[in-house]
Design a protein around this motif. Sequence first.
Motif, PDB file in Angstrom:
ATOM      1  N   LYS A  21       0.981  -1.138   0.087  1.00 32.54           N
ATOM      2  CA  LYS A  21       0.156   0.082   0.048  1.00 32.54           C
ATOM      3  C   LYS A  21       0.851   1.028  -0.040  1.00 32.54           C
ATOM      4  O   LYS A  21       2.090   1.298   0.468  1.00 32.54           O
ATOM      5  CB  LYS A  21      -0.771   0.027   1.179  1.00 32.54           C
ATOM      6  N   VAL A  22       0.269   2.402  -0.339  1.00 36.45           N
ATOM      7  CA  VAL A  22       1.093   3.608  -0.319  1.00 36.45           C
ATOM      8  C   VAL A  22       0.245   4.513   0.266  1.00 36.45           C
ATOM      9  O   VAL A  22      -1.001   4.625   0.091  1.00 36.45           O
ATOM     10  CB  VAL A  22       1.354   3.946  -2.153  1.00 36.45           C
ATOM     11  N   LEU A  23       1.016   5.482   0.826  1.00 36.61           N
ATOM     12  CA  LEU A  23       0.142   6.239   1.762  1.00 36.61           C
ATOM     13  C   LEU A  23      -0.014   7.849   0.881  1.00 36.61           C
ATOM     14  O   LEU A  23       0.744   8.388   0.119  1.00 36.61           O
ATOM     15  CB  LEU A  23       1.360   6.991   2.774  1.00 36.61           C
ATOM     16  N   LEU A  24      -1.358   8.318   0.849  1.00 41.71           N
ATOM     17  CA  LEU A  24      -1.830   9.400   0.142  1.00 41.71           C
ATOM     18  C   LEU A  24      -2.631  10.505   0.902  1.00 41.71           C
ATOM     19  O   LEU A  24      -3.149   9.926   1.980  1.00 41.71           O
ATOM     20  CB  LEU A  24      -2.688   9.103  -0.980  1.00 41.71           C
ATOM     21  N   VAL A  25      -2.547  11.571   0.819  1.00 40.60           N
ATOM     22  CA  VAL A  25      -3.266  12.842   1.479  1.00 40.60           C
ATOM     23  C   VAL A  25      -4.233  13.305   0.258  1.00 40.60           C
ATOM     24  O   VAL A  25      -4.026  13.413  -0.688  1.00 40.60           O
ATOM     25  CB  VAL A  25      -2.310  13.568   2.161  1.00 40.60           C
ATOM     26  N   ARG A  26      -5.166  13.729   1.039  1.00 41.04           N
ATOM     27  CA  ARG A  26      -6.066  14.582   0.026  1.00 41.04           C
ATOM     28  C   ARG A  26      -5.973  16.051   0.531  1.00 41.04           C
ATOM     29  O   ARG A  26      -6.084  16.579   1.837  1.00 41.04           O
ATOM     30  CB  ARG A  26      -7.563  14.383   0.310  1.00 41.04           C
ATOM     31  N   ARG A  27      -5.294  16.920  -0.610  1.00 39.00           N
ATOM     32  CA  ARG A  27      -4.850  18.355  -0.498  1.00 39.00           C
ATOM     33  C   ARG A  27      -6.228  19.117  -0.274  1.00 39.00           C
ATOM     34  O   ARG A  27      -7.359  18.993  -0.894  1.00 39.00           O
ATOM     35  CB  ARG A  27      -4.392  18.683  -1.691  1.00 39.00           C
ATOM     36  N   ASN A  28      -5.985  20.209   0.812  1.00 40.41           N
ATOM     37  CA  ASN A  28      -6.858  21.212   1.033  1.00 40.41           C
ATOM     38  C   ASN A  28      -6.613  22.543   0.291  1.00 40.41           C
ATOM     39  O   ASN A  28      -7.479  23.175   0.035  1.00 40.41           O
ATOM     40  CB  ASN A  28      -6.983  21.757   2.459  1.00 40.41           C
ATOM     41  N   ASN A  29      -5.489  22.755  -0.136  1.00 42.26           N
ATOM     42  CA  ASN A  29      -4.871  23.767  -0.901  1.00 42.26           C
ATOM     43  C   ASN A  29      -4.559  23.841  -2.210  1.00 42.26           C
ATOM     44  O   ASN A  29      -4.103  22.698  -2.498  1.00 42.26           O
ATOM     45  CB  ASN A  29      -4.025  24.579  -0.074  1.00 42.26           C
ATOM     46  N   PRO A  30      -4.560  24.858  -3.176  1.00 42.94           N
ATOM     47  CA  PRO A  30      -3.996  24.972  -4.220  1.00 42.94           C
ATOM     48  C   PRO A  30      -2.550  24.547  -4.343  1.00 42.94           C
ATOM     49  O   PRO A  30      -2.031  25.247  -3.253  1.00 42.94           O
ATOM     50  CB  PRO A  30      -4.444  26.339  -4.952  1.00 42.94           C
ATOM     51  N   PRO A  31      -1.951  24.254  -5.200  1.00 41.20           N
ATOM     52  CA  PRO A  31      -2.382  23.746  -6.561  1.00 41.20           C
ATOM     53  C   PRO A  31      -3.126  22.235  -6.005  1.00 41.20           C
ATOM     54  O   PRO A  31      -2.481  21.501  -5.033  1.00 41.20           O
ATOM     55  CB  PRO A  31      -1.420  23.451  -7.507  1.00 41.20           C
ATOM     56  N   ASP A  32      -3.998  21.549  -6.886  1.00 41.99           N
ATOM     57  CA  ASP A  32      -4.601  20.290  -6.480  1.00 41.99           C
ATOM     58  C   ASP A  32      -5.411  20.313  -5.327  1.00 41.99           C
ATOM     59  O   ASP A  32      -5.451  18.857  -4.793  1.00 41.99           O
ATOM     60  CB  ASP A  32      -3.378  19.099  -6.486  1.00 41.99           C
ATOM     61  N   ALA A  33      -6.053  21.197  -4.857  1.00 44.49           N
ATOM     62  CA  ALA A  33      -6.872  21.221  -3.883  1.00 44.49           C
ATOM     63  C   ALA A  33      -8.224  20.012  -4.198  1.00 44.49           C
ATOM     64  O   ALA A  33      -8.620  19.997  -5.365  1.00 44.49           O
ATOM     65  CB  ALA A  33      -7.764  22.477  -3.448  1.00 44.49           C
ATOM     66  N   GLY A  34      -8.354  19.219  -3.245  1.00 41.19           N
ATOM     67  CA  GLY A  34      -9.348  18.136  -3.295  1.00 41.19           C
ATOM     68  C   GLY A  34      -8.745  16.833  -4.102  1.00 41.19           C
ATOM     69  O   GLY A  34      -9.508  15.878  -4.065  1.00 41.19           O
ATOM     70  N   LYS A  35      -7.471  16.913  -4.529  1.00 38.46           N
ATOM     71  CA  LYS A  35      -7.043  15.642  -5.242  1.00 38.46           C
ATOM     72  C   LYS A  35      -6.167  14.981  -4.220  1.00 38.46           C
ATOM     73  O   LYS A  35      -5.626  15.550  -3.248  1.00 38.46           O
ATOM     74  CB  LYS A  35      -6.068  16.140  -6.397  1.00 38.46           C
ATOM     75  N   TRP A  36      -5.827  13.564  -4.585  1.00 37.97           N
ATOM     76  CA  TRP A  36      -5.078  12.799  -3.707  1.00 37.97           C
ATOM     77  C   TRP A  36      -3.906  12.664  -4.262  1.00 37.97           C
ATOM     78  O   TRP A  36      -3.569  12.806  -5.524  1.00 37.97           O
ATOM     79  CB  TRP A  36      -5.692  11.418  -3.655  1.00 37.97           C
ATOM     80  N   GLY A  37      -2.783  12.803  -3.295  1.00 38.24           N
ATOM     81  CA  GLY A  37      -1.539  12.804  -3.909  1.00 38.24           C
ATOM     82  C   GLY A  37      -0.421  12.429  -2.651  1.00 38.24           C
ATOM     83  O   GLY A  37      -0.949  12.030  -1.518  1.00 38.24           O
TER      84      GLY A  37
END
Length: 145
Positions: A21-37
């Motif tokens: 498994k890999v650890l991902l976070v869902r971003r609150n701020n731009p760039p990529d707000a709302g996306k998992w990375g």
Amino acid sequence: MESSLIRPTPAVIGVVVREGKVLLVRRNNPPDAGKWGFPGGKIELGETLRVAAAREVKEETGLLVSPNQVITALDVLDRDAQGSLRFHYVLIAVLCDWISGVVEPADDVSDAAWFEIATIGSGERPLSASVPTVAAMAYTLCGGQ
């Protein structure tokens, strides 16, 4: 011609692989707000890549990790609706080994979780660019573990 005031900003992403498994976070701020990375952020003055990656993982998820090796580097170009460049980040992906801790999302992310590497690119969730590719590279470097 792009603004001469915008300069590339070096940043790190901590790529943590554990038990397939890999650890991902869902971003609150731009760039990529709302996306998992991957957890990550800007490198502080005088901070090494590895120290920055471990700090960012800890700040965003509460996990203690040991930074291992650089996986790759990525350009992130964020443009406005007219196509003008707003941000240019150079993200250095650092493979990190999980040491301890339970995932607890911090203020700058809305969620954080472990995801099966095999399902990352399934389209189930919005992802930041290159997440499936970087996750696969990390998994290979970890010997498929």
